[in-house]
Design a protein around this motif. Sequence first.
Motif, mmCIF file in Angstrom:
data_model
loop_
_atom_site.group_PDB
_atom_site.id
_atom_site.type_symbol
_atom_site.label_atom_id
_atom_site.label_comp_id
_atom_site.label_asym_id
_atom_site.label_seq_id
_atom_site.Cartn_x
_atom_site.Cartn_y
_atom_site.Cartn_z
ATOM 1 N N GLY A 1 0.819 -1.205 0.000
ATOM 2 C CA GLY A 1 0.000 0.000 0.000
ATOM 3 C C GLY A 1 0.852 1.253 0.000
ATOM 4 N N ASP A 2 0.195 2.396 0.174
ATOM 5 C CA ASP A 2 0.878 3.679 0.086
ATOM 6 C C ASP A 2 1.684 4.016 1.336
ATOM 7 N N ARG A 3 1.392 3.366 2.452
ATOM 8 C CA ARG A 3 2.006 3.769 3.714
ATOM 9 C C ARG A 3 3.045 2.785 4.251
ATOM 10 N N PHE A 4 3.066 1.553 3.750
ATOM 11 C CA PHE A 4 3.936 0.539 4.334
ATOM 12 C C PHE A 4 4.856 -0.071 3.278
ATOM 13 N N ILE B 1 7.161 3.103 7.743
ATOM 14 C CA ILE B 1 5.735 3.426 7.842
ATOM 15 C C ILE B 1 5.578 4.931 7.615
ATOM 16 N N LYS B 2 4.852 5.301 6.590
ATOM 17 C CA LYS B 2 4.649 6.714 6.271
ATOM 18 C C LYS B 2 3.471 7.241 7.093
ATOM 19 N N PHE C 1 6.655 12.601 6.862
ATOM 20 C CA PHE C 1 7.176 12.040 8.112
ATOM 21 C C PHE C 1 6.961 10.534 8.120
ATOM 22 N N SER C 2 8.040 9.779 8.405
ATOM 23 C CA SER C 2 7.922 8.325 8.433
ATOM 24 C C SER C 2 8.771 7.736 9.550
ATOM 25 N N GLY D 1 16.102 -1.357 16.509
ATOM 26 C CA GLY D 1 16.092 0.090 16.646
ATOM 27 C C GLY D 1 15.008 0.734 15.817
ATOM 28 N N MET D 2 15.146 2.047 15.644
ATOM 29 C CA MET D 2 14.121 2.839 14.965
ATOM 30 C C MET D 2 14.777 3.961 14.173
#
Length: 393
Positions: free
Chosen positions: A268-271, A297-298, A303-304, A348-349
Motif C-alpha cells: 500500500g501507500d504507507r507501508f 511506515i509513512k 514524516f515516516s 532500533g528505529m
Amino acid sequence: MLRITFAALFIFFQTLFSFAQHTNDSSRYTLRKLKLEEVNFVSSYYHQEGNNSAVTGGIGTEKLTDLGTTLDVKLSTYDSRKRKHTLIGEFGVDVYTSASSDKIDPYTISSASTSDVRVYPSITYSVTNDQKRTSYSIVGSVSTEYDYLSKGIGAGWSKLSKDKNREFAVKAQAFLDTWSVILPIELRSTNRRDKKEPRNSYSTSFTLSQIVSKRMQLLLLTDFAYQSGQLATLYHRTYFNNGSHQIENLPDQRFKFPVALRVHYFAGDRFILRSYYRYYQDSWGLQAHTFDIETPIKITPFFSLSPFYRYYTQQGVKYFAPYQEHSLDEVYYTSDYDLSTLSSQLMGMGIRLSPPGGILGISKANALELRYGHYTRSTGLTANTVAILIKIK
C-alpha cells in the motif's frame, strides 16, 4: 592509489570536454556545466561494553567509542551522446578510543584509554548509457590510521533488460593493505626493527535484481572473496592451557563465499516491507546466517518511522578457543570472540523528515533522518549507536 584517483579525475574532465561539442560546428566546443545532484552528510556515535578482549587473550574490557563523520558530493553532466557522467567524492573520518588497546603496552599509556583517527577518502566515476541500458564505473579509495594503510580500486558494469524490469551487475574490487607490526610489549624482541606486513583482499560480486510486480522487487547477490597475507592481528594474545602465551596465529589465506537475497514489498501507500537474508561460509570453518527486516511506515507524506530488527548467528572458526584452552600442539590459534560461535541481535528505529520547505528553512536540505540501534551479543557484549543523515538535493 593517488595516481589512480587523479587518473579518474583526469579521464572524467577530459571526457566532459571531448563530448561537449557544438552540434552545428565540430570545430567549436561548448562547456557543459556540472550539476550538483546531491550532498549527504552522515554523523554517528557508537559505544560498546564487553569483557572478551582479544588483546588480552579473550578476557578483559572491550570498551570502545567511535565518532564517525562522512561527507559525499555527487556531480553529474551529460555528453553529446546523452550519456550521463557521474562523479562522487566521499571523505570520512572516524575518531575512536579503545580501552583494550592500552593493554598492548600498558607501561607507555598514561590515559584511561588510547585513541586514534581513521581517514578514508574515495572517488567514484561512472558513465550511464540509457540507450544501451548499460553503466560502468571505476572507484579508488584510501584508508589510513596509525598502524594500517589500505589502498583500494574497483570497477563495475551493469545491464538493464529491454523492459527495464531486470538488471544484472558485476563488480570487482581489490584492497592492498599494509600493517605495521605491533606486538604485545612482553613478546617484543629487544633488537626488533619496525616492519610492515601485507594483507591483500580481492572480491568479485554478482547481483541480479528483478521487478516481480508493482509491489514486489527481488535482488540476489553473491560474492567470491579471497584474502592473503598477514590475516592474524599481531597484538592479540593467545593463552595456552599450561599458562604460557603467544601472539595470535591464523592461516595466511582465506576464501569467503556469501550469498544473499533481498525482498522489498510495497504493502500500500504507507507501508514497505524490506527483508534480507544472507548465508556466509569461509575456508576457516565459519558459517553464518543473517536475517534482517525493516518496515518503513509513512505517517504523513513528509514524516515516516522505520523500525528494524536483525538477527545474526554464526558457527565459529575451527581455530578459536577461550582463554587458556588452547593446547601447545595446535598450529593455528585465536581467542578473538569475533571468530567464536555466537548470536547477536540489533533492533532500533529510524525517523525521517522531508518537509516541502526544507529542513530548518533550508530549501535544498530536503531530508533529515535519525537512527538509533541497540546491539546485544550472546558473549555479553552490548552496544548503542546513534546516527544522523542530512541530504541536500
